[in-house]
Design an enzyme around this catalytic site. Structure first.
Site, PDB file in Angstrom:
ATOM      1  N   LYS A  23     134.123 -11.097  82.043  1.00 14.12           N
ATOM      2  CA  LYS A  23     135.467  -9.953  82.098  1.00 14.12           C
ATOM      3  C   LYS A  23     134.662  -8.758  81.646  1.00 14.12           C
ATOM      4  CE  LYS A  23     137.876 -10.923  78.487  1.00 14.12           C
ATOM      5  NZ  LYS A  23     137.305  -9.921  77.692  1.00 14.12           N
ATOM      6  N   THR A  46     132.072  -7.830  82.939  1.00 15.33           N
ATOM      7  CA  THR A  46     131.250  -7.309  84.143  1.00 15.33           C
ATOM      8  C   THR A  46     132.381  -6.590  85.146  1.00 15.33           C
ATOM      9  OG1 THR A  46     129.693  -9.082  83.851  1.00 15.33           O
ATOM     10  CG2 THR A  46     129.747  -8.149  86.069  1.00 15.33           C
ATOM     11  N   ARG A  64     133.930  -2.375  73.882  1.00 11.65           N
ATOM     12  CA  ARG A  64     133.565  -2.944  72.664  1.00 11.65           C
ATOM     13  C   ARG A  64     132.153  -2.836  72.635  1.00 11.65           C
ATOM     14  NH1 ARG A  64     136.223  -8.267  71.515  1.00 11.65           N
ATOM     15  NH2 ARG A  64     135.537  -8.433  73.874  1.00 11.65           N
ATOM     16  N   LYS A  98     125.754 -15.789  73.713  1.00  9.45           N
ATOM     17  CA  LYS A  98     126.185 -15.225  75.006  1.00  9.45           C
ATOM     18  C   LYS A  98     124.684 -14.566  75.360  1.00  9.45           C
ATOM     19  CE  LYS A  98     129.986 -12.958  75.400  1.00  9.45           C
ATOM     20  NZ  LYS A  98     131.088 -12.163  75.434  1.00  9.45           N
ATOM     21  N   ALA A 103     138.042 -11.127  69.392  1.00 11.04           N
ATOM     22  CA  ALA A 103     139.372 -11.429  69.726  1.00 11.04           C
ATOM     23  C   ALA A 103     140.020 -12.712  69.033  1.00 11.04           C
ATOM     24  CB  ALA A 103     139.726 -11.354  71.219  1.00 11.04           C
ATOM     25  N   PHE A 155     138.197 -12.139  75.280  1.00 10.30           N
ATOM     26  CA  PHE A 155     138.900 -13.504  75.883  1.00 10.30           C
ATOM     27  C   PHE A 155     140.139 -13.449  76.524  1.00 10.30           C
ATOM     28  CE2 PHE A 155     136.668 -14.454  71.535  1.00 10.30           C
ATOM     29  CZ  PHE A 155     135.386 -14.856  72.176  1.00 10.30           C
ATOM     30  N   PHE A 213     131.495 -16.215  91.870  1.00  9.66           N
ATOM     31  CA  PHE A 213     130.233 -16.727  91.515  1.00  9.66           C
ATOM     32  C   PHE A 213     129.441 -17.329  92.204  1.00  9.66           C
ATOM     33  CE2 PHE A 213     131.881 -16.030  87.447  1.00  9.66           C
ATOM     34  CZ  PHE A 213     130.806 -16.186  86.396  1.00  9.66           C
ATOM     35  N   TRP A 238     129.248  -8.440  90.489  1.00 15.23           N
ATOM     36  CA  TRP A 238     128.112  -8.883  89.878  1.00 15.23           C
ATOM     37  C   TRP A 238     126.901  -8.544  90.900  1.00 15.23           C
ATOM     38  CZ3 TRP A 238     124.738 -13.007  91.370  1.00 15.23           C
ATOM     39  CH2 TRP A 238     123.675 -13.373  90.342  1.00 15.23           C
TER      40      TRP A 238
END
Length: 563
Positions: free
Chosen positions: A77, A79, A100, A111, A279, A307, A387, A415
């Site tokens: 998200k 990205t 953020r 992560k 979140a 999220f 992806f 990406w």
């Protein structure tokens, strides 16, 4: 497809990027040297006087990026948010990205970082993921200074009559450390303090973080800090920071942290990175100050909420939009083929294999998030974040389904291709924004409704629950909160991010479920009540093999293993 397979890892791309000096980035959005304070060559703090200087400017358009329920690995998200900002600038629109700040907890945990990925990252990536300008450390210090003041007050005679058994304020650290969830402080005899039970939360769950992110200015910050409830007296009356007279010292510790941070993307798009509440256990949005500055400095501000739409977007609309009088002009719902297949019943280790039938089953999750955004009255676009393992048939199937539902959809490949991979998304979004007046958000509930009714509205309308069950403790707390006059505050739900329900394993679009509220926490300073559901915790633990195990630094000071 072959080009995507040859993309370098995130940190290599970031370290090879050509960054502009921060003065150039500031100048590109019309700032003078008096408007910012450089932190080295590539970072800066924006001065608080800038808000007054920009007050007469009209606001630009606001785009909110949200998502479906993610898999444990995350779905890109951030990205997409970065890539969208880059794409807007590529196509001649002045845009700013507002994100953020990453927490060291997930960075060192699962992560590995939170600055986007591939060719859609914010820079300098290593700095942002590791300490940055020290904002989270300042929040940690302010939080723990208050803890020290509380325990000192009790030790020095306890003039306010604070009941040590009813202190609800916890210490914090910006790491995942399950061993600190419950501790005993004050052991060792009279000179060491008064023994009591305590605990740690992760810094991003601190009410100080929420206060900083929802404050309009330094005076509002002090007032909100003063309203924080730290516990109760022996007579069960609430005790506030203002009664301890600690708000001034806390605000002083936050005097630099309240200033938004200016950085840039890989394509030199300006980015404001400020504040970092999770979140799932907090309200999940960047600072109100940064968002509002972005709206004054650019034609388009692209921000994200953590999220899925059941968490960050719901809180953006019902909490941040209320407090900040914001109204997103459009929403982007990020969806990935792999997450949809997981919601359709595919195990995590089989997500790379084509499975159209599972994808179709998982679409019910996307459908619920789309319905949630529709209920807020804001136009949206489904962004398919591509992806490497996605097949043409899977992508085509998702696009056709969106067409049948009447959902605007765009394939994004930011990406692998940066802003160029987000042009289709821009071209789909702009007509939705420019052809309509600014939408007035339709809130999920009225703050004048009872606490029970507000929770019920969120659970049934946003999650799709059948009912809500309140524990005996939660029921007693509701009665007490009503007596203390907190019943008109918005609700901030603390819930698992992996499911629409409060049970992480219930993927897809669960039916006929009940959300359980085990307890409430007053966040009066921030301006909401936290409702803790299921087994959600405010201090995460590390996984079996933390991301930190793969991190290192070489003899030249270059970071390794961040992603």
């Amino acid at each position: 497809m072959s080009q995507r397979n040859h993309v370098e890892d995130d940190i290599t791309i970031a370290q090879q990027a050509s960054m502009k000096r921060i003065a150039e980035i500031a100048e590109s959005i019309g700032l003078s040297e008096d408007d910012y304070e450089p932190y080295g060559h590539y970072k800066a703090k924006l001065g608080m006087n800038l808000s007054k200087k920009l007050a007469s400017r009209p606001d630009g358009k606001l785009i909110l990026v949200t998502a479906i329920n993610p898999t444990p690995a995350g779905e890109g998200k951030s990205t997409v948010t970065v890539g969208l900002g880059q794409a807007l600038n590529r196509l001649g629109h002045q845009a700013i990205v507002a994100l953020r700040e990453p927490s060291l907890g997930p960075t060192m945990g699962i992560k590995g970082g939170a600055t986007g990925g591939g060719y859609s990252q914010v820079l300098p990536m290593e700095d942002i993921n590791l300490h940055f300008t020290g904002d989270l450390h300042a929040i940690t210090a302010a939080n723990n200074a208050l803890s020290a003041i509380i325990d000192n007050h009790i030790h020095q005679g306890n003039e306010l009559g604070i009941d040590p058994r009813r202190v609800i304020w916890k210490r914090v650290v910006d790491l995942n450390d399950r061993a600190l969830r419950q501790v005993i402080v004050g052991l060792g005899g009279p000179i060491k303090g008064v023994p009591r039970e305590d605990g740690f939360e992760i810094t991003v769950a601190s009410e100080v973080m929420a206060v900083l992110c929802l404050s309009h200015d330094i005076l509002d910050l002090k007032e909100r800090l003063a309203n924080i409830v730290i516990g109760y007296t022996y007579a069960k009356e609430p005790v506030t920071v203002g009664q301890l007279n600690a708000q001034g010292a806390m605000a002083l510790l936050l005097r630099e942290a309240i200033k938004p941070n200016l950085v840039q993307t890989l394509e030199n798009t300006p980015a404001l990175i400020h504040g970092g509440p999770f979140a799932n256990i907090a309200h999940g949005c960047n600072s109100l100050i940064a968002t509002k500055m972005g709206l004054k400095l650019a034609d388009y501000t692209v921000t994200e909420a953590g999220f899925g739409a059941d968490l960050g977007a719901e809180k953006f609309m019902n909490i941040k939009s209320r407090i900040g009088r914001l109204s997103p002009n459009a929403v982007v719902i990020v969806a990935t083929i792999r997450a949809l297949k997981m919601h359709g019943g595919v195990p995590k280790d089989q997500l790379k294999e084509e499975n159209v039938s599972a994808l179709q089953k998982g679409l019910r999750n996307l459908e619920k998030h789309a319905e949630t955004i529709q209920a807020f009255g804001v136009p949206f676009v489904v962004a398919i974040n591509r992806f490497v393992t996605d097949t043409d048939e899977e992508i085509s199937n998702l696009q056709q389904w969106c067409g049948q539902k009447g959902y605007p959809v765009a394939l994004t490949d930011v990406w692998a291709h940066g802003g160029a991979g987000g042009e289709e998304l821009v071209n789909t979004l702009i007509p939705l924004i420019e052809d309509q007046p600014n939408p007035e958000p339709k809130f999920t509930y009225d703050t004048l409704q009872s606490i029970e009714e507000k929770v019920f509205q969120i659970a049934t309308k946003v999650y799709g629950a059948q009912d809500v069950e309140f524990s005996p403790k939660a029921k007693k707390q509701i009665q007490a909160f009503n007596e203390h006059g907190w019943h008109n505050l918005p609700i901030c739900m603390a819930k698992t991010q992996y499911s629409l329900s409060d049970v992480p394993s219930q993927l897809g679009r669960p039916q006929d479920f009940t959300v359980t509220i085990r307890e409430f926490k007053p966040s009066v300073g921030a301006g909401f009540i936290v409702a803790l559901t299921g087994d959600v915790m405010t201090m995460p633990g590390l996984p079996r093999v933390p991301s930190a195990m793969h991190m290192d630094i070489d003899q030249d000071g270059e970071a390794k293993g961040l992603f």
